[in-house]
Design an enzyme around this catalytic site. Sequence first.
Site, PDB file in Angstrom:
ATOM      1  N   ARG A  10      -4.919  -1.773   8.927  1.00  0.00           N
ATOM      2  CA  ARG A  10      -6.121  -2.564   8.684  1.00  0.00           C
ATOM      3  C   ARG A  10      -5.811  -3.694   7.715  1.00  0.00           C
ATOM      4  O   ARG A  10      -4.779  -3.702   7.062  1.00  0.00           O
ATOM      5  CB  ARG A  10      -7.270  -1.681   8.178  1.00  0.00           C
ATOM      6  CG  ARG A  10      -6.932  -0.864   6.952  1.00  0.00           C
ATOM      7  CD  ARG A  10      -8.129  -0.035   6.466  1.00  0.00           C
ATOM      8  NE  ARG A  10      -7.724   0.864   5.410  1.00  0.00           N
ATOM      9  CZ  ARG A  10      -7.396   2.155   5.590  1.00  0.00           C
ATOM     10  NH1 ARG A  10      -7.458   2.685   6.790  1.00  0.00           N
ATOM     11  NH2 ARG A  10      -7.019   2.901   4.572  1.00  0.00           N
ATOM     12  N   ASN A  17     -10.951  -2.430  -5.357  1.00  0.00           N
ATOM     13  CA  ASN A  17     -10.185  -1.550  -6.249  1.00  0.00           C
ATOM     14  C   ASN A  17     -10.836  -1.368  -7.630  1.00  0.00           C
ATOM     15  O   ASN A  17     -10.537  -0.405  -8.337  1.00  0.00           O
ATOM     16  CB  ASN A  17      -8.748  -2.052  -6.427  1.00  0.00           C
ATOM     17  CG  ASN A  17      -7.876  -1.925  -5.196  1.00  0.00           C
ATOM     18  OD1 ASN A  17      -6.958  -2.722  -4.980  1.00  0.00           O
ATOM     19  ND2 ASN A  17      -8.124  -0.926  -4.351  1.00  0.00           N
ATOM     20  N   ASP A  53       0.835  -1.215   0.000  1.00  0.00           N
ATOM     21  CA  ASP A  53       0.000   0.000   0.000  1.00  0.00           C
ATOM     22  C   ASP A  53       0.867   1.262   0.000  1.00  0.00           C
ATOM     23  O   ASP A  53       1.977   1.257   0.535  1.00  0.00           O
ATOM     24  CB  ASP A  53      -0.910  -0.027   1.243  1.00  0.00           C
ATOM     25  CG  ASP A  53      -2.094   0.917   1.098  1.00  0.00           C
ATOM     26  OD1 ASP A  53      -2.314   1.475  -0.007  1.00  0.00           O
ATOM     27  OD2 ASP A  53      -2.807   1.115   2.106  1.00  0.00           O
TER      28      ASP A  53
HETATM   29  C1  IPE Z   1      -5.419  -2.726  -0.233  1.00  0.00           C
HETATM   30  O1  IPE Z   1      -5.055  -1.412  -0.407  1.00  0.00           O
HETATM   31  C2  IPE Z   1      -5.401  -3.452  -1.546  1.00  0.00           C
HETATM   32  C3  IPE Z   1      -4.097  -3.603  -2.168  1.00  0.00           C
HETATM   33  C4  IPE Z   1      -2.947  -3.307  -1.650  1.00  0.00           C
HETATM   34  C5  IPE Z   1      -4.110  -4.153  -3.493  1.00  0.00           C
HETATM   35  P1  IPE Z   1      -6.149  -0.244  -0.518  1.00  0.00           P
HETATM   36  O2  IPE Z   1      -5.394   1.013  -0.634  1.00  0.00           O
HETATM   37  O3  IPE Z   1      -7.109  -0.560  -1.584  1.00  0.00           O
HETATM   38  O4  IPE Z   1      -6.872  -0.365   0.895  1.00  0.00           O
HETATM   39  P2  IPE Z   1      -7.793   0.667   1.669  1.00  0.00           P
HETATM   40  O5  IPE Z   1      -8.867   1.051   0.719  1.00  0.00           O
HETATM   41  O6  IPE Z   1      -6.947   1.843   2.026  1.00  0.00           O
HETATM   42  O7  IPE Z   1      -8.268  -0.060   2.865  1.00  0.00           O
HETATM   43  C1  IPE Z   2      -1.538   0.346  -3.373  1.00  0.00           C
HETATM   44  O1  IPE Z   2      -1.348   1.713  -3.412  1.00  0.00           O
HETATM   45  C2  IPE Z   2      -1.806  -0.246  -4.722  1.00  0.00           C
HETATM   46  C3  IPE Z   2      -3.190  -0.668  -4.949  1.00  0.00           C
HETATM   47  C4  IPE Z   2      -4.147  -0.649  -4.085  1.00  0.00           C
HETATM   48  C5  IPE Z   2      -3.509  -1.183  -6.269  1.00  0.00           C
HETATM   49  P1  IPE Z   2      -2.552   2.747  -3.352  1.00  0.00           P
HETATM   50  O2  IPE Z   2      -2.920   3.095  -4.749  1.00  0.00           O
HETATM   51  O3  IPE Z   2      -3.645   2.237  -2.518  1.00  0.00           O
HETATM   52  O4  IPE Z   2      -1.843   3.977  -2.659  1.00  0.00           O
HETATM   53  P2  IPE Z   2      -2.491   5.004  -1.642  1.00  0.00           P
HETATM   54  O5  IPE Z   2      -3.109   4.220  -0.541  1.00  0.00           O
HETATM   55  O6  IPE Z   2      -3.505   5.771  -2.418  1.00  0.00           O
HETATM   56  O7  IPE Z   2      -1.349   5.822  -1.183  1.00  0.00           O
HETATM   57 MG    MG Z   3      -4.062   2.439  -0.560  1.00  0.00          MG
END
Ligand code: IPE
Ligand code: IPE
Ligand code: MG
Length: 249
Positions: A192, A66, A18
């Site tokens: 989380r 996502n 993340d």
């Molecule tokens: C979790 O990250 C999913 C992946 C890393 C692919 P998100 O960025 O989607 O999670 P939330 O929405 O912050 O919980």
């Molecule tokens: C994780 O990075 C990758 C995916 C969930 C696909 P994020 O895109 O969630 O990055 P933040 O949470 O917005 O920084």
């Molecule tokens: Mg994220």
Amino acid sequence: MIKIDTDNLPRHIAVIMDGNGRWAQKHTIGRIRGHRKGAHAVRTIVRACREIGIKYLTLFAFSVENWDRPPKEVQALMFLLEEYLRKELAELQEQEIRLTTIGDIDRLNPSVKEKLLHVKESTLKNDKMILNLALSYGAKDEIVYAVKKIMEDNKKGRIDIDELDKETFSKYLFTAGMPDPDLLIRTSGEYRISNFLLWQLAYTELYFTKVLWPDFKKDDLFKAIASYQKRERRFGLTSEQLKERNSQK
Ligand code: IPE
Ligand code: IPE
Ligand code: MG
């Protein structure tokens, strides 16, 4: 470099990668470039895990939730996945790494799905490490899907409800045949689980770091493993019981 004990490695590491978006924001570039940098971090970590002898590495690459991101971002993530598969096949073969997936890959666009099936098929016999990608993955969906399959099998007389226990249930999950993760790493300072491996994480050691995924390096991985190695996994027992068991070994 952080020291780790190679005799006490987690057999299975799971990672919630993340922070790509925040990394991009920090560098005042677009989110998509953050994802591209994130893909580089995947290469580094896969290599490092293979090098030290981790047997299973599960990476959360794309969640069912996502899909609701802006279409341009979803498209870019799919493109990056396809690119990763195209570029990485040779190295996976060389390193004898098998690629598997968990999640509903039927939702991926046909060309990505086709590449994925090709890489999975081509690496089927590799046995040095399993790289397991969670794609279009949601743990609650996985559990519901398992329950539906159990009910179908029950109707067909393949499973008696009295036989159903946690071992049998596990066989209906996408992760069938894989040990549960010993260590879960989540980057970017979020605390989380985000619908990841709800069943399989029951006794996993959790490790959270503020490092954003694109910045996550081998040394950060070693820090997580070192932290894991300092912990006592009691599985409900007392510390004394564990010591007694170890001395009997
Ligand atoms: C979790 O990250 C999913 C992946 C890393 C692919 P998100 O960025 O989607 O999670 P939330 O929405 O912050 O919980
Ligand atoms: C994780 O990075 C990758 C995916 C969930 C696909 P994020 O895109 O969630 O990055 P933040 O949470 O917005 O920084
Ligand atoms: Mg994220």
